[in-house]
Design an enzyme around this catalytic site. Sequence first.
Site, PDB file in Angstrom:
ATOM      1  N   GLY A  78       0.807  -1.220   0.000  1.00  0.00           N
ATOM      2  CA  GLY A  78       0.000   0.000   0.000  1.00  0.00           C
ATOM      3  C   GLY A  78       0.837   1.266   0.000  1.00  0.00           C
ATOM      4  N   ASP A 103      -1.332   8.699  -6.312  1.00  0.00           N
ATOM      5  CA  ASP A 103      -0.040   8.038  -6.100  1.00  0.00           C
ATOM      6  C   ASP A 103       1.023   8.580  -7.057  1.00  0.00           C
ATOM      7  OD1 ASP A 103      -1.677   6.595  -4.479  1.00  0.00           O
ATOM      8  OD2 ASP A 103      -1.619   4.758  -5.681  1.00  0.00           O
TER       9      ASP A 103
HETATM   10  P1  ADP Z   1       1.660  -1.296  -4.127  1.00  0.00           P
HETATM   11  O1  ADP Z   1       1.549  -0.263  -5.189  1.00  0.00           O
HETATM   12  O2  ADP Z   1       0.839  -0.980  -2.921  1.00  0.00           O
HETATM   13  O3  ADP Z   1       3.076  -1.601  -3.742  1.00  0.00           O
HETATM   14  P2  ADP Z   1       0.572  -2.959  -6.192  1.00  0.00           P
HETATM   15  O4  ADP Z   1      -0.054  -4.305  -6.172  1.00  0.00           O
HETATM   16  O5  ADP Z   1      -0.196  -1.831  -6.771  1.00  0.00           O
HETATM   17  O6  ADP Z   1       1.035  -2.646  -4.704  1.00  0.00           O
HETATM   18  O7  ADP Z   1       1.936  -3.036  -7.008  1.00  0.00           O
HETATM   19  C1  ADP Z   1       2.875  -4.046  -6.718  1.00  0.00           C
HETATM   20  C2  ADP Z   1       3.402  -4.615  -8.035  1.00  0.00           C
HETATM   21  O8  ADP Z   1       4.353  -3.704  -8.626  1.00  0.00           O
HETATM   22  C3  ADP Z   1       4.179  -5.908  -7.845  1.00  0.00           C
HETATM   23  O9  ADP Z   1       3.319  -7.020  -7.852  1.00  0.00           O
HETATM   24  C4  ADP Z   1       5.086  -5.894  -9.072  1.00  0.00           C
HETATM   25  O10 ADP Z   1       4.383  -6.321 -10.222  1.00  0.00           O
HETATM   26  C5  ADP Z   1       5.404  -4.413  -9.239  1.00  0.00           C
HETATM   27  N1  ADP Z   1       6.664  -4.091  -8.548  1.00  0.00           N
HETATM   28  C6  ADP Z   1       6.817  -3.389  -7.405  1.00  0.00           C
HETATM   29  N2  ADP Z   1       8.129  -3.287  -7.064  1.00  0.00           N
HETATM   30  C7  ADP Z   1       8.822  -3.963  -8.016  1.00  0.00           C
HETATM   31  C8  ADP Z   1      10.216  -4.244  -8.246  1.00  0.00           C
HETATM   32  N3  ADP Z   1      11.165  -3.816  -7.413  1.00  0.00           N
HETATM   33  N4  ADP Z   1      10.542  -4.982  -9.339  1.00  0.00           N
HETATM   34  C9  ADP Z   1       9.596  -5.419 -10.190  1.00  0.00           C
HETATM   35  N5  ADP Z   1       8.289  -5.191 -10.036  1.00  0.00           N
HETATM   36  C10 ADP Z   1       7.884  -4.474  -8.972  1.00  0.00           C
HETATM   37 MG    MG Z   2      -0.189   0.194  -6.284  1.00  0.00          MG
END
Ligand code: ADP
Ligand code: MG
Length: 376
Positions: free
Chosen positions: A117, A165
């Site tokens: 989140g 965001d």
């Molecule tokens: P939040 O935005 O709250 O962190 P989301 O589900 O919207 O959660 O986004 C998370 C997604 O973003 C992960 O499942 C992945 O696909 C992508 N992601 C986040 N950080 C990375 C990273 N360091 N490397 C690759 N993909 C990432």
């Molecule tokens: Mg997100």
Amino acid sequence: MSTFEEKFGTTPDGSWRAPGRVNLIGEHTDYNDGLVLPIALPNRIVVTASRRDDGRIAVASTGHKGITEFAIDELTLASVGDWAAYPAGAAWILRESGYAIGGANLLIDSDLPSGAGLSSSAALLCATSVALLGLHGIDVDPAEVARLAQRAENQYVGAPVGLMDQMASMCCTAGHALYFDIRAMSTDQIPFNPAADDLALLVVDVKAPHRHVDGEYAARRKSCEQAAAELGVPALRSIAYDDLDNALARLHDHVVRRRVRHVVTEIRRVEDAVALMRAGRLREVGPLFTGSHASLRDDVEITVPELDVAVDTALEAGALGARMTGGGFGGCIIALVAADAAESVLAAIEKAFAEHGFTAPSSLAATPSAGASRLS
Ligand code: ADP
Ligand code: MG
């Protein structure tokens, strides 16, 4: 040899960062044309990049195995899946919008927890966008990059997110919260420097499994749209705080009435918080956080036991205010605490979680940080 050279066999031309965020107050107001107040976190995603002249983009992440590669001109909706959909979506929307980006090797590195989140998704989209633009010498207004990143997340990734965001990741400045009026599409930087008042803002990831989040979110949105239609206004932002009782009396569904009460009172709490912060009375913002949590728990019904226990325990341990932040059903809480009480408040939450048999929480200190920038 650097990880970048190992992956791509060449040296980078630069690196760019984009931060995650927490929203201080103004929850479930964005899709009601409302007000939000996020800060950017020190935790961020860094994209290290080199130019390619073959029109292809290769992406790797230090958190994931392998390299995904695609041609920019052949990108279509859903042609790239999994986490690489985020960088592919950024490239896709830039191309669709007429920006002459070219090929690139991109290495993603992050100290931002994913799926907690804190908006790693927006940070990833924004970091990739500024890297692709920067690599090819294209200058774009940060708010426009935020809008493009939102469209990529909506259309390419398929997540119906608002604009908060991406705006936080692009437009925040250090020592400030970003007061973003979604109806007016205007922003203002509000001084927010807890350390100057011997305070700290704790962010605690309650590690609760997200449950039915998408359907529950859609239902909240629908209730609000239904209420606005019944009340004959374009969005619930149009209901003035002083007119709330009047509006509630005209609604028949008791669930819808509660959702409306949250949105209207929450928008008022954002305005009150901003006024207090502008007046240098940050301590008094605490009770507004706590009021926001009660409203999200009772009127929006999106808290889970982990969020409620973390907030209640923080307050019992002396926090000036605490609330869940983000979409709900998991994620993080924030707590405004005296700087010298930060450790004991955290310890109290850890103890309460152990007693309840919850997964151990993790925390980070939320120093209000700057939006996306070039690092080297
Ligand atoms: P939040 O935005 O709250 O962190 P989301 O589900 O919207 O959660 O986004 C998370 C997604 O973003 C992960 O499942 C992945 O696909 C992508 N992601 C986040 N950080 C990375 C990273 N360091 N490397 C690759 N993909 C990432
Ligand atoms: Mg997100």
